[in-house]
Design a protein around this motif. Sequence first.
Motif, PDB file in Angstrom:
ATOM      1  N   ASN A  45       8.498 -16.689 -45.796  1.00  0.00           N
ATOM      2  CA  ASN A  45       9.898 -16.258 -45.985  1.00  0.00           C
ATOM      3  C   ASN A  45      10.822 -17.167 -45.805  1.00  0.00           C
ATOM      4  OD1 ASN A  45      11.534 -13.897 -45.982  1.00  0.00           O
ATOM      5  ND2 ASN A  45      11.992 -13.937 -43.831  1.00  0.00           N
ATOM      6  N   GLY A  48      14.407 -16.119 -46.576  1.00  0.00           N
ATOM      7  CA  GLY A  48      15.016 -15.404 -45.829  1.00  0.00           C
ATOM      8  C   GLY A  48      15.138 -13.914 -46.634  1.00  0.00           C
ATOM      9  N   VAL A  55      12.159 -16.899 -40.648  1.00  0.00           N
ATOM     10  CA  VAL A  55      12.487 -17.783 -41.767  1.00  0.00           C
ATOM     11  C   VAL A  55      11.667 -18.951 -41.595  1.00  0.00           C
ATOM     12  CG1 VAL A  55      14.063 -18.861 -43.334  1.00  0.00           C
ATOM     13  CG2 VAL A  55      14.779 -16.888 -42.220  1.00  0.00           C
TER      14      VAL A  55
END
Length: 196
Positions: A45, A48, A55
């Motif tokens: 991720n 994000g 994140v």
Amino acid sequence: NYRCRSAFKLLEIDDKHKVLRPGLSVIDCGAAPGAWSQVAVQRVNALGTDPNAPVGFVLGVDLLHISPLEGAVFLPNADITDPVMLKKIQKLLPTGRADVILSDMAPNATGIRELDHQKLINLCLTLLDLSQSILRPRGTILCKFWDGREAHLLQNRLMEHFQDVRTIKPQSSRKESAEIYYLAKLYNDGVKHQKH
Ligand code: SAM
């Protein structure tokens, strides 16, 4: 769209062995052209994309040029075994440490199987040395090697430093290829020795 079909090897390994997850910091060694980094950006991720998940961070390093990739930081034209790189890598990592070190590195093959095997094992051993200053305790290394008589040297070294070491031959890797991966989880960072 992945930059290279090698992406499917990492996807397959990660689906099965859960190496990557949102929030992790990853170093992708031998990142060019960038397919593994693409997979890593999604799975940690780094952009994000999932607002409800932590994140992560992806740093790709390669001897070659790598085209920019959103969500990844690249160190192109960089030899991972160059001691100067270690400092650069530490500076670029948000906490100075990585949770996961991926290596799909391969030296230029001479075609002499035994020699190529030795060169790659040596490269992996050097990477393992480096990892002592950049891998977080309980961290993970996934590294490619070409099978041969010195593989056990690398396996032994990994087993000294990691609690869980597995050998993986992905389905998506060509059958005739000698490439195999070691997946080493739970980096000890000296913890093992303290117990005794
Ligand atoms: N995983 C990549 C992907 O999915 O796009 C493919 C990696 S390719 C099989 C191997 C890469 O290792 C090559 O680009 C090569 O330049 C790189 N490499 C070999 N030795 C290296 C070293 N000492 N430092 C950094 N990169 C290295």
